[in-house]
Design an enzyme around this catalytic site. Structure first.
Site, PDB file in Angstrom:
ATOM      1  N   ALA A 123    -141.121 -49.908  -6.189  1.00  0.00           N
ATOM      2  CA  ALA A 123    -142.576 -49.993  -6.325  1.00  0.00           C
ATOM      3  C   ALA A 123    -142.941 -50.191  -7.781  1.00  0.00           C
ATOM      4  O   ALA A 123    -144.094 -50.037  -8.166  1.00  0.00           O
ATOM      5  CB  ALA A 123    -143.243 -48.743  -5.780  1.00  0.00           C
ATOM      6  N   SER A 124    -141.936 -50.529  -8.616  1.00  0.00           N
ATOM      7  CA  SER A 124    -142.147 -50.791 -10.029  1.00  0.00           C
ATOM      8  C   SER A 124    -142.879 -49.628 -10.678  1.00  0.00           C
ATOM      9  O   SER A 124    -142.400 -48.509 -10.669  1.00  0.00           O
ATOM     10  CB  SER A 124    -142.896 -52.117 -10.206  1.00  0.00           C
ATOM     11  OG  SER A 124    -143.040 -52.444 -11.560  1.00  0.00           O
ATOM     12  N   HIS A 125    -144.086 -49.882 -11.208  1.00  0.00           N
ATOM     13  CA  HIS A 125    -144.835 -48.870 -11.938  1.00  0.00           C
ATOM     14  C   HIS A 125    -145.828 -48.129 -11.059  1.00  0.00           C
ATOM     15  O   HIS A 125    -146.532 -47.249 -11.550  1.00  0.00           O
ATOM     16  CB  HIS A 125    -145.609 -49.529 -13.089  1.00  0.00           C
ATOM     17  CG  HIS A 125    -146.613 -50.530 -12.602  1.00  0.00           C
ATOM     18  ND1 HIS A 125    -146.255 -51.814 -12.260  1.00  0.00           N
ATOM     19  CD2 HIS A 125    -147.943 -50.441 -12.378  1.00  0.00           C
ATOM     20  CE1 HIS A 125    -147.332 -52.468 -11.855  1.00  0.00           C
ATOM     21  NE2 HIS A 125    -148.376 -51.661 -11.920  1.00  0.00           N
TER      22      HIS A 125
END
Length: 507
Positions: A123-125
């Site tokens: 979900a990256s960041h």
């Protein structure tokens, strides 16, 4: 919250919200976030996603039947990856699982194993509770909007449900992928740093996955590391590892100031974006970092072109002798444009940096970006000149840039909101007392003014938000505040429904 969550249906029926298929990534809430965002995906849905992804890659895109998979450091990411793998195997794909990794670590495995496809669970960041998949069907290429639209339709219509496998998929776990990636970076950059002095580097990963990679790479290349929160912790106890998040960047400012480091580097949750703090402890927006690196590469004989996204400073066009090519914001767009025009490098203001051969493989890798920056700084130090990052930045024309402000706008309405605001501004001849000389509609609306100041309003590609950024070239930042006031007036006059966003005075 979706009424399937916490019921027996959760284990029987696929939950997969259509809004999770975004412009170029797929991203959903899979566990409650606490902010009211509904759960949009369950593990039955993930298996269904894997089944359709495998069939779509092999049958619709003719991308073959081999795929690299990996996952980031969150409490549920391995479970998501395992469910995805079950679906991929069901589809007949041969899966090479590299386990816990960064996104560029997964991209590297495509090259190392000569495998065309990749599915990175991250979900990256995004805040905890979110998950997603970054998908590629060629090396150094991830799904763009056309592929994602087709894949979304294919999946949501259940087109793979009734098809038969020609063969069962196979599964291989590659336990050495992490070490191979780290060693490959060290080997490829050792010669560039040979004979150069080293500098002290503050490193912050916000307890994200990159803490397992970036410090090792830098230490093996001889740098003195001042570590921040580099031990992975999936609760993210200090802040979300997002290089556009002011709290995250402020923490690195303190780390640099307290250690006397020459530069501060912060890596996002999945290791493909880089944030930078200069030697004086000042936050540096990534578009300016890219600009000074581009100038360094020009000095070493590179003639471009360079690709930049629409959130970037207008100084690229005035400060570089090379051609500058504009692209839509988003790692998939910039990456594709770099390949299309044969660019030396591409820079995105969010911190994605793309370096073509021989510096990189064309994909976004925060470790490679950090090494390119350090190569520039160490090369300058070797000449006895003031090679500090603050000195190089001070040599650029002064401007005032706003942070990346992201007021809430639902996924269902955000593009309509941008269209309404764009229509409002397109009728204007001036903004903040300056004549509008150009309007770019590559991605949202970018208004460019007679003194090179500009305003961008666009819809976020991977979250329910707008993106509002501006840059001003006056002597005291007054124009930036005037732009801010006119944006607020536009929101009021058009009646668009968006969330609160901080005024510039609050930064």
């Amino acid at each position: 919250m979706n009424d399937t969550y916490n019921s027996d249906r959760y284990f029987r029926e696929a939950l997969m919200a259509a809004t999770g298929f975004r412009e170029y990534d797929a991203r959903w809430v899979i566990e409650p976030t606490g902010d009211g965002t509904p759960v949009g995906l369950n593990y039955v849905g993930v298996r269904t996603l894997g089944l359709h992804l495998g069939r779509f890659l092999a049958d619709r895109l003719d991308a073959g039947r081999r795929i690299v998979v990996g996952h980031d450091f969150r409490s549920y990411s391995e479970n998501v990856k395992n469910a995805l793998v079950v679906g991929l195997l069901q589809s007949g794909m041969d899966v090479v699982d590299i386990g816990l990794t960064t996104t560029p670590g997964a991209y590297h495995a495509q090259f190392a194993r000569d495998i065309p496809c990749v599915a990175m669970v991250t979900a990256s960041h995004n805040e905890n509770g979110w998950t997603g998949v970054k998908i590629g069907h060629r090396k150094a290429s991830t799904f763009g909007p056309a592929e994602m639209r087709d894949f979304a339709s294919y999946t949501l219509e259940g087109r793979a449900e009734d098809t038969k496998n020609s063969h069962a998929g196979s599964y291989t776990f590659d336990a050495d992928a992490r070490d191979h990636y780290i060693d490959s970076l060290v080997e490829s950059w050792t010669e560039r740093f040979r004979g150069l002095p080293r500098i002290k580097v503050a490193v912050e990963t916000g307890n994200g996955t990159a803490g397992l990679f970036a410090p090792q790479v830098l230490e093996k290349l001889g740098f003195e590391i001042v570590p921040g929160n580099v031990e992975p912790d999936w609760t993210f106890p200090h802040f979300n590892p997002n290089p556009e998040s002011v709290p995250f960047l402020r923490s690195v400012e303190s780390l640099v100031a307290g250690s006397g480091a020459d530069v501060g580097l912060c890596f996002d949750g999945d290791g493909d974006r880089l944030g930078v703090i200069d030697d004086r402890g000042n936050l540096v927006f990534a578009d300016r970092v890219g600009l000074v690196i581009a100038k360094f590469l020009e000095e070493r004989g590179s003639s471009g072109p360079f690709v930049i996204d629409v959130k970037s400073t207008s100084l690229y066009e005035s400060e570089l002798t090379s051609d500058v090519v504009w692209a839509k914001t988003g790692h998939s767009y910039v990456k594709a444009k770099v390949a299309e025009v044969g660019a030396v490098a591409g820079f995105e203001r969010s911190g994605h940096f793309f370096f073509s051969e021989p510096l990189g493989h064309g994909y976004d890798d925060a470790c490679v970006a950090a090494l390119a920056l350090l190569w520039m700084l160490c090369s300058a130090k070797a000449t006895d000149e003031d090679g500090s990052l603050s000195h190089k930045l001070a040599a650029l024309p002064r401007s005032f840039s706003s942070p990346n402000r992201q007021p809430y706008a639902s996924d269902e309405t955000k593009y309509t909101v941008v269209d309404k605001l764009a229509a409002y501004f397109e009728q204007r001849e001036s903004l903040a007392g300056k004549r509008i000389t150009n309007i770019r509609r590559i991605n949202g609306i970018r208004l460019e003014l007679e003194d090179r100041s500009w305003l961008l309003i666009r819809a976020s590609s991977n979250s329910p938000n707008l993106v509002i950024i501006a840059e001003a070239f006056d002597h005291d930042g007054t124009v930036l505040k005037l732009i801010d006031a006119e944006v607020r007036a536009a929101v009021s006059e058009t009646g668009v429904d968006i969330g609160r966003f901080d005024s510039l005075a609050e930064y």
